[in-house]
Design an enzyme around this catalytic site. Structure first.
Site, PDB file in Angstrom:
ATOM      1  N   GLU A 181     -11.310  -0.383  -4.454  1.00 56.79           N
ATOM      2  CA  GLU A 181     -10.713   0.028  -3.276  1.00 56.79           C
ATOM      3  C   GLU A 181      -9.528   0.770  -3.559  1.00 56.79           C
ATOM      4  OE1 GLU A 181      -9.371  -3.184  -0.683  1.00 56.79           O
ATOM      5  OE2 GLU A 181      -8.170  -3.999  -2.229  1.00 56.79           O
ATOM      6  N   ASP A 213       0.978  -1.221  -0.083  1.00 56.08           N
ATOM      7  CA  ASP A 213       0.129  -0.020  -0.026  1.00 56.08           C
ATOM      8  C   ASP A 213       0.851   1.223   0.102  1.00 56.08           C
ATOM      9  OD1 ASP A 213      -2.438  -1.684   0.328  1.00 56.08           O
ATOM     10  OD2 ASP A 213      -2.128  -1.861   2.409  1.00 56.08           O
ATOM     11  N   GLU A 268      21.430   2.249   6.163  1.00 59.64           N
ATOM     12  CA  GLU A 268      20.232   1.843   5.891  1.00 59.64           C
ATOM     13  C   GLU A 268      19.731   2.419   4.645  1.00 59.64           C
ATOM     14  OE1 GLU A 268      20.964   3.361   8.525  1.00 59.64           O
ATOM     15  OE2 GLU A 268      19.575   5.004   9.058  1.00 59.64           O
TER      16      GLU A 268
HETATM   17  O1  FUB Z   1      -3.508  -3.799   2.916  1.00 58.32           O
HETATM   18  C1  FUB Z   1      -4.597  -4.186   3.180  1.00 58.32           C
HETATM   19  C2  FUB Z   1      -5.744  -3.913   2.165  1.00 58.32           C
HETATM   20  O2  FUB Z   1      -5.502  -4.552   0.891  1.00 58.32           O
HETATM   21  C3  FUB Z   1      -5.667  -2.272   1.801  1.00 58.32           C
HETATM   22  O3  FUB Z   1      -6.352  -1.649   2.496  1.00 58.32           O
HETATM   23  C4  FUB Z   1      -6.189  -2.512   0.294  1.00 58.32           C
HETATM   24  O4  FUB Z   1      -6.048  -1.262  -0.530  1.00 58.32           O
HETATM   25  C5  FUB Z   1      -5.403  -3.906  -0.256  1.00 58.32           C
HETATM   26  O5  FUB Z   1      -4.262  -3.440  -0.655  1.00 58.32           O
END
Ligand code: FUB
Length: 765
Positions: free
Chosen positions: A208, A34, A328
């Site tokens: 999403e 993400d 790092e």
């Molecule tokens: O990382 C958890 C969930 O998976 C995210 O909120 C979505 O966008 C998907 O990437």
């Protein structure tokens, strides 16, 4: 992650991963997902979520948010955990899903969805935290669909927060970014706006992961599309609230993870597309990895198709090995891990024999001659082989590291470097048994010749021509001071270069050290921006840590309206960060204020970062009445020079509304003025005092070494500075007078007993 890569070798995603060092995924020490990039101060910061190695209930196991940054898009510095579920006191112990960050008025705001709990907001004045929760509750409270926030500030300063799965909702955020006005709106998802999907599970392809931004007056909504496994698609609109028009797929389903999640930025003139996949060993739908690709928009502003790659983008710039490099900082690594360092920031740890770090596109210029590394070893140490091109490439130096007596006992180790010139990929290959050492930072030094060390005070950089850090005898080097936006160059300081010529030339006949002085650009010397609130509340932030208050500019005055008291006076505070406060200087703070009825107001000047040390002997308290009064106080900066000081007005205790206007913080300059009388010398000399620095300029040709000297009226020498040749026939010089008390002084330009100029100077209070 290290262990998991050994435990599950057969789960390697053959889809993309190769054992040849690639540049994607950009983080290899842990699983990340993400990505949410933010461009700030010539760097890209990427917030990511963190997929834990070991899953709970075979589902997303995510507890914290990470921050990484890069100046070149190929080497990423690990800033560690920016925030975690523990940053909120209303969360569960899992569910730290896709975050997004944004910078506004000196603060970073991190919007954090917590699965099943809602979306929280955290605030910090530092990109990697520490972040705190100003609300103590979700900004958007809700259910399983209230995830994946995307935040955007439009040119008219209105901020928008969109989020959601399977719906897409938005609110208009207030200027303080931690509250909103109006009701939550839900976008009508139609095939025209978000595309037709190939199954009947949902009305459109929108799933999403929205990412909202604006480019060339067009608003883009990039999103994860279904059905699962997800692809990335986008819609556009002429308004930030739609209606949206579906524009197609950007990144087809690829990469072995059933989700994908995009972030899009422009940086150093190029466009970049962040996403995640399952490309690391052991990767999968719940063990994902962040990647990035460079792309170009089509001429009409549409996206090209972007495919996942393990090459990643070309470097946006080269890395300077003569600057301190945090260990790092990694393009690719094998075997190591990162962890917080006892000396601050992060360190490289869990090193074992044969592990390595690749750092890409390092510009060694004319050649490095030595390498210095800060290491700790609670064992018997080992060595770092410095190789070019690959982990088995040309060996240019070996740095031996002995035991230091403990894992928190840090020492510097050095070695010679040979045959290391030009732009190369550099590999630090670690040797030793067990865990031989941990690393904090390292840097290289240039070849033979005289060393030119250039420091800066304030925010700006200095470029040098020819480049390098060492020069042969009599090489003229041109130094160009480049202030950051909002800053200006005010002069050079040091025995080897003074004056304010820019560019300036320095001839290398010895090792030399020069400091470039930058100061915040000010109007009339006022370090505070928009102190008269003529641009509304720009540059000002109202922090409400407890209690309840709102701030707004009414008729050119900042009004703080307090609905309920805070626990502490500083829990409701109007602040302006990024004040450049220099050690040893005295500042005068002035402001006008009144209240609807009698009450007090507290003023503070402090660090804008942890530990928020106050620069005042004691907080200043002022009694406000309903009549506007001018208040003033002075303080001397006794702490180290800080580019991020903060002026604050605390009004957390007491309800009467407060009005503030005409705020200024100025250097208290006892030297403001005045060359009353020229005793002798050329009338052509120009003298001026700015920010306590006296500068002289003359077109007179000087042969030999002339010194600028300041004497007290008793003949005591109080300051000297060497004069530099400015042009064929002129010179200039400057001297910092801030430590000199007011009174009468004589300023002379001397060469031995010869006096070229003599001026009487009154340093007035
Ligand atoms: O990382 C958890 C969930 O998976 C995210 O909120 C979505 O966008 C998907 O990437």
């Amino acid at each position: 992650m290290k262990n998991e890569r050994m435990i599950i070798p057969f789960m390697i995603s053959l889809f993309l991963f190769t054992t040849v060092p690639a540049d994607n995924p950009i983080i290899q020490t842990i699983y990340t997902a993400d990505p949410a990039p933010v461009v700030h101060d010539e760097r890209v910061y990427v917030y990511t979520s963190h997929d834990e190695d070991v899953l709970e209930d075979n589902f997303f196991t995510m507890k914290e948010w990470k921050c990484y940054s890069s100046s070149d898009m190929v080497n990423w510095t690990d800033h560690g955990t920016a925030a975690s579920l523990k940053s909120f006191n209303w969360t569960s112990n899992n569910g730290a899903w896709a975050p997004q960050g944004i910078y506004r008025n000196g603060n970073f705001y991190l919007y954090c969805p917590i699965h099943m709990k809602g979306i929280g907001v955290l605030v910090s004045d530092n990109p990697w935290g520490p972040f705190t929760d100003p609300l103590g509750k979700p900004l958007i409270s809700g259910g399983s669909g209230d995830i994946d926030p995307t935040v955007f500030i439009d040119d008219d300063e209105q901020a928008y927060l969109y989020w959601g799965n399977p719906y897409l909702k938005y609110v208009k955020l207030n200027q303080n970014m931690v509250s909103y006005s109006g009701k939550i709106e839900e976008i009508n998802l139609t095939v025209e706006s978000f595309g037709r999907r190939s199954d009947t599970e949902r009305a459109t392809s929108y799933e999403e992961g929205p990412w909202l931004y604006k480019r060339n007056n067009l608003y883009y909504m990039v999103f994860a599309g279904g059905p699962i496994s997800e692809h990335i698609a986008y819609s556009t609109s002429s308004s930030p609230t739609g209606p949206w028009t579906y524009r197609g797929v950007i990144m087809p389903t690829q990469g072995g993870s059933f989700t994908n999640h995009a972030g899009v930025i422009d940086f150093k003139g190029k466009s970049y597309f962040f996403y995640h996949n399952a490309a690391l060993p052991g990767g999968g739908g719940f063990n994902r990895s962040v990647c990035v690709e460079q792309f170009s928009y089509n001429e009409d502003g549409t996206f090209p198709t972007i495919n996942m790659s393990n090459n990643g983008p070309p470097p946006a710039t080269n890395l300077d090995p003569y600057d301190t490099i945090q260990a790092e900082t990694i393009c690719w690594e094998s075997g190591i891990e990162t962890a917080p360092c006892s000396e601050g920031s992060m360190m490289v740890t869990s090193i074992s024999n044969g592990d390595y770090i690749k750092v890409k596109s390092v510009d060694f210029g004319d050649g490095a001659s030595s390498f210095e590394v800060r290491a700790a070893s609670g064992s018997s140490g080992g060595s770092i082989e410095l190789r070019l091109g690959s982990q088995t490439g040309t060996l240019v130096g070996t740095c031996n590291i002995t035991g230091t007596g403990g894992w928190d006992i840090w020492q510097n180790f050095q070695c010679d470097i040979s045959d290391c010139t030009g732009i190369k990929d550099m590999f630090l290959v670690f040797k030793g048994s067990g865990e031989p050492f941990r690393l904090n930072w390292y840097m290289f030094d240039g070849g033979s010749g005289y060393r030119l060390s250039v420091q800066t005070s304030g925010l700006g950089t200095v470029t040098r021509s020819p480049s390098g850090s060492r020069y042969s005898e009599d090489t003229p080097v041109t130094l160009t001071a480049v202030p950051e936006e909002g800053w200006e160059f005010i002069g050079w300081s040091g025995e080897d270069l003074s004056g304010n010529q820019n560019p300036a030339s320095i001839v290398m006949d010895n090792d030399k050290a020069v400091t470039a002085l930058f100061s915040r650009s000010t109007v009339d010397g006022n370090l505070v921006f928009n102190g008269d609130f003529s641009s509304g509340s720009d540059n000002w932030t109202l922090n409400v840590w407890s209690g309840s208050a709102t701030g707004s500019v009414i008729d050119g005055e900042y009004n703080i309206s307090i609905e309920s008291d805070g626990t502490n006076n500083h829990d409701i505070q109007l602040v302006q960060p990024e004040l450049f406060l220099e050690n040893g200087k005295t500042y005068v703070v002035t402001f006008d204020a009144y209240a609807v009825s009698n009450r007090s107001l507290e003023a503070n000047v402090e660090m804008a970062d942890e530990p928020w040390t106050s620069y005042l002997q004691e907080l200043q308290s002022f009694n406000l009445t309903d009549v506007k009064q001018t208040f003033t106080f002075k303080f001397t900066m006794e702490e180290l020079t800080n580019v991020n000081g903060r002026l604050g007005f605390n009004v957390g205790i007491g309800k009467p509304s407060v009005f503030i206007d005409n705020v200024s913080v100025k250097i208290f300059d006892p030297t403001e003025t005045v060359f009353r009388k020229r005793i002798k010398g050329s009338s052509e000399i120009k003298a001026r005092i700015r920010y306590s620095v006296l500068s002289l300029e003359s077109p007179v040709h000087l042969s030999g070494k002339y010194i600028l000297k300041v004497y007290s009226m008793k003949g005591q020498l109080v300051k000297t500075a060497s004069l530099m040749r400015k042009s064929e026939n002129g010179f200039s010089g400057s001297v910092d007078l801030s430590q000199i008390s007011h009174g009468y002084y004589i300023v002379r330009v001397e060469n031995g007993k010869k006096i070229l100029h003599s001026l009487k100077m009154v340093l007035a209070e």
